[in-house]
Design a protein around this motif. Structure first.
Motif, PDB file in Angstrom:
ATOM      1  N   THR A 187     -19.533 -33.841  65.627  1.00 60.63           N
ATOM      2  CA  THR A 187     -20.809 -33.747  64.918  1.00 60.63           C
ATOM      3  C   THR A 187     -20.791 -34.722  63.750  1.00 60.63           C
ATOM      4  O   THR A 187     -19.823 -34.764  62.994  1.00 60.63           O
ATOM      5  N   VAL A 188     -21.861 -35.505  63.642  1.00 59.27           N
ATOM      6  CA  VAL A 188     -21.941 -36.542  62.611  1.00 59.27           C
ATOM      7  C   VAL A 188     -23.220 -36.364  61.798  1.00 59.27           C
ATOM      8  O   VAL A 188     -24.297 -36.172  62.360  1.00 59.27           O
ATOM      9  N   LEU A 189     -23.071 -36.447  60.480  1.00 62.74           N
ATOM     10  CA  LEU A 189     -24.211 -36.441  59.572  1.00 62.74           C
ATOM     11  C   LEU A 189     -24.336 -37.860  59.032  1.00 62.74           C
ATOM     12  O   LEU A 189     -23.354 -38.419  58.535  1.00 62.74           O
ATOM     13  N   ALA A 190     -25.515 -38.474  59.164  1.00 67.50           N
ATOM     14  CA  ALA A 190     -25.688 -39.845  58.679  1.00 67.50           C
ATOM     15  C   ALA A 190     -27.116 -40.032  58.202  1.00 67.50           C
ATOM     16  O   ALA A 190     -27.954 -39.154  58.378  1.00 67.50           O
ATOM     17  N   GLY A 191     -27.381 -41.190  57.629  1.00 71.68           N
ATOM     18  CA  GLY A 191     -28.695 -41.442  57.057  1.00 71.68           C
ATOM     19  C   GLY A 191     -29.771 -41.730  58.082  1.00 71.68           C
ATOM     20  O   GLY A 191     -30.951 -41.698  57.764  1.00 71.68           O
ATOM     21  N   GLU A 192     -29.376 -42.024  59.293  1.00 77.11           N
ATOM     22  CA  GLU A 192     -30.366 -42.325  60.332  1.00 77.11           C
ATOM     23  C   GLU A 192     -29.851 -41.874  61.689  1.00 77.11           C
ATOM     24  O   GLU A 192     -28.644 -41.776  61.924  1.00 77.11           O
ATOM     25  N   GLY A 193     -30.797 -41.610  62.599  1.00 78.22           N
ATOM     26  CA  GLY A 193     -30.468 -41.065  63.908  1.00 78.22           C
ATOM     27  C   GLY A 193     -29.655 -42.007  64.770  1.00 78.22           C
ATOM     28  O   GLY A 193     -28.692 -41.588  65.417  1.00 78.22           O
ATOM     29  N   LEU A 194     -30.034 -43.287  64.785  1.00 78.37           N
ATOM     30  CA  LEU A 194     -29.349 -44.220  65.678  1.00 78.37           C
ATOM     31  C   LEU A 194     -27.853 -44.251  65.403  1.00 78.37           C
ATOM     32  O   LEU A 194     -27.029 -44.146  66.313  1.00 78.37           O
ATOM     33  N   LEU A 195     -27.501 -44.371  64.129  1.00 81.14           N
ATOM     34  CA  LEU A 195     -26.079 -44.428  63.777  1.00 81.14           C
ATOM     35  C   LEU A 195     -25.386 -43.098  64.073  1.00 81.14           C
ATOM     36  O   LEU A 195     -24.284 -43.071  64.623  1.00 81.14           O
ATOM     37  N   ALA A 196     -26.039 -41.993  63.713  1.00 77.83           N
ATOM     38  CA  ALA A 196     -25.421 -40.683  63.938  1.00 77.83           C
ATOM     39  C   ALA A 196     -25.169 -40.460  65.440  1.00 77.83           C
ATOM     40  O   ALA A 196     -24.099 -39.987  65.838  1.00 77.83           O
ATOM     41  N   ASP A 197     -26.132 -40.835  66.254  1.00 75.35           N
ATOM     42  CA  ASP A 197     -26.033 -40.651  67.705  1.00 75.35           C
ATOM     43  C   ASP A 197     -24.912 -41.516  68.294  1.00 75.35           C
ATOM     44  O   ASP A 197     -24.000 -41.023  68.978  1.00 75.35           O
ATOM     45  N   ALA A 198     -24.960 -42.810  67.994  1.00 72.86           N
ATOM     46  CA  ALA A 198     -23.942 -43.733  68.515  1.00 72.86           C
ATOM     47  C   ALA A 198     -22.556 -43.333  68.012  1.00 72.86           C
ATOM     48  O   ALA A 198     -21.572 -43.350  68.764  1.00 72.86           O
ATOM     49  N   ALA A 199     -22.472 -42.954  66.747  1.00 65.63           N
ATOM     50  CA  ALA A 199     -21.183 -42.611  66.156  1.00 65.63           C
ATOM     51  C   ALA A 199     -20.592 -41.361  66.807  1.00 65.63           C
ATOM     52  O   ALA A 199     -19.389 -41.303  67.071  1.00 65.63           O
ATOM     53  N   ALA A 200     -21.440 -40.359  67.063  1.00 66.60           N
ATOM     54  CA  ALA A 200     -20.928 -39.131  67.683  1.00 66.60           C
ATOM     55  C   ALA A 200     -20.313 -39.466  69.046  1.00 66.60           C
ATOM     56  O   ALA A 200     -19.219 -38.991  69.380  1.00 66.60           O
ATOM     57  N   THR A 201     -20.984 -40.304  69.822  1.00 64.02           N
ATOM     58  CA  THR A 201     -20.452 -40.710  71.127  1.00 64.02           C
ATOM     59  C   THR A 201     -19.149 -41.497  70.947  1.00 64.02           C
ATOM     60  O   THR A 201     -18.155 -41.243  71.630  1.00 64.02           O
ATOM     61  N   ALA A 202     -19.151 -42.441  70.006  1.00 64.20           N
ATOM     62  CA  ALA A 202     -17.961 -43.273  69.778  1.00 64.20           C
ATOM     63  C   ALA A 202     -16.762 -42.439  69.351  1.00 64.20           C
ATOM     64  O   ALA A 202     -15.629 -42.700  69.760  1.00 64.20           O
ATOM     65  N   LEU A 203     -16.998 -41.406  68.533  1.00 61.39           N
ATOM     66  CA  LEU A 203     -15.881 -40.605  68.021  1.00 61.39           C
ATOM     67  C   LEU A 203     -15.327 -39.662  69.082  1.00 61.39           C
ATOM     68  O   LEU A 203     -14.153 -39.287  69.036  1.00 61.39           O
TER      69      LEU A 203
END
Ligand code: AMP
Ligand code: MG
Length: 333
Positions: free
Chosen positions: A265-281
């Motif tokens: 689960t990722v909290l970020a300032g924008e959806g695109l980064l949070a979404d991509a980051a969750a998959t990457a992690l």
């Protein structure tokens, strides 16, 4: 296809909700304090936007993206649109920052694994090792794509874009941007538990549920301002044969699904980064998630492993209020 399921006012007309069906999930939009006129316009406009995104970004239903992939395979230039160009550029940066763990050019592999479907679980054995290795040898990467204005081309014919790892996040960002243009500053755009919240719910913050592996909720986070919360996991979409489960997130470096963690689960300032980051992690796994999160400048991250143990960054530990007992909870600095 996207469709407007209902439109309702409640709580003295301060709160409005609408549901749209897009990308195989329900997107629920909630607003607080907007006028009937504002939400009327907003929900009609969002309906059209979601429909266009579904049509243009779909990884396997014929549309703009499948046309682009055909052009890549033929080595021809393709005239895209601003949204696709933005996703390509952002994906290139994230692919680099994550050391290739996030790579939306692996549509060929995703298709080979049978994950270009809405019908889960996929039943049957994994694809042949030779087929996987043949695709891997061609090393498709978003960095093979060259962008010139709205035109793009790939010098690697194996590049096939599949934005499944970030499209929902970008859709949520575009929806929020549109709501703001209409003067709506308090809202949640929630795509099946992955969401972005702006403003507040009147006098109090928005209360956001944090999803847990296998469904349900592990805790709550309060959002007051503008934040996106995305969870990626290995529990919802997978291939199943007699003995094993093969989750839908692939390690682009091996061509095989990753199994190490149950969810990120990722909290970020924008959806695109949070979404991509969750998959990457999820791909980074228990060994590398902390390092990759740092490379992406993420502060608030939560990882749950296969046994239910929880790993949190200090910033996430401060924000999440657990409503359920899981395994051991460890804060990792
Ligand atoms: P998400 O549900 O956001 O974690 O995204 C998963 C989807 O992203 C999959 O269904 C694939 O379409 C795509 N995908 C799978 N593995 C990767 C990867 N390593 N990098 C980028 N996209 C991926
Ligand atoms: Mg994702």
């Amino acid at each position: 296809m996207a469709c407007l399921a209902f439109l309702a006012g409640c709580q003295r007309d301060r709160e409005h909700h609408a549901q749209f069906f897009v990308f195989g999930t329900v997107v629920e939009v909630s607003t607080w304090g907007a006028t009937d006129e504002q939400v009327g316009r907003a929900f009609t406009g969002l309906q059209q936007m979601f429909q266009a995104m579904h049509r243009d970004w779909h990884a396997w239903e014929p549309g703009l993206l499948t046309d682009a992939n055909r052009a890549f395979a033929a080595g021809e230039p393709f005239e895209a649109n601003g949204q696709i160009i933005t996703m390509v550029r952002r994906a290139q940066a994230i692919e680099e920052l994550t050391g290739g763990r996030f790579n939306p050019a692996i549509g060929g592999l995703v298709g080979l694994w049978g994950f270009h479907t809405s019908d889960y679980p996929v039943i049957g054995p994994p694809p042949g090792r030779e087929q996987i290795d043949a695709l891997l040898a061609q090393a498709p990467s978003t960095l093979d794509i060259h962008v010139d204005g709205m035109s793009m081309r790939s010098d690697n014919p194996a590049v096939q874009l599949d934005f499944g790892g970030l499209a929902k996040g970008f859709a949520v960002d575009l929806a929020v941007e549109y709501l703001r243009e209409l003067g709506i500053d308090n809202a949640i755009v929630n795509a099946g538990g992955d969401l972005r919240a702006i403003g507040s719910h009147g006098e109090r913050p928005w209360n956001i549920a944090v999803r847990k592996p296998g469904g349900g909720v592990v805790g709550v986070i309060e959002v007051d301002g503008d934040e996106a919360l995305f969870t990626s996991g290995n529990y919802e979409r997978f291939r199943q044969d007699q003995t094993e489960r093969y989750p839908h997130i692939l390690d682009p470096r091996t061509g095989w699904p990753v199994k190490d963690v149950a969810s990120v689960t990722v909290l970020a300032g924008e959806g695109l980064l949070a979404d991509a980051a969750a998959t990457a992690l999820v791909v980074a796994g228990l060994d590398d998630w902390r390092e990759v999160a740092r490379a992406l400048h993420l502060e608030a991250v939560m990882v749950i492993d296969g046994t239910g143990d929880v790993y949190l960054t200090p910033a996430m530990a401060q924000r999440v209020r657990f409503t359920e007992d899981l395994g051991t909870v460890v804060t990792v600095d």
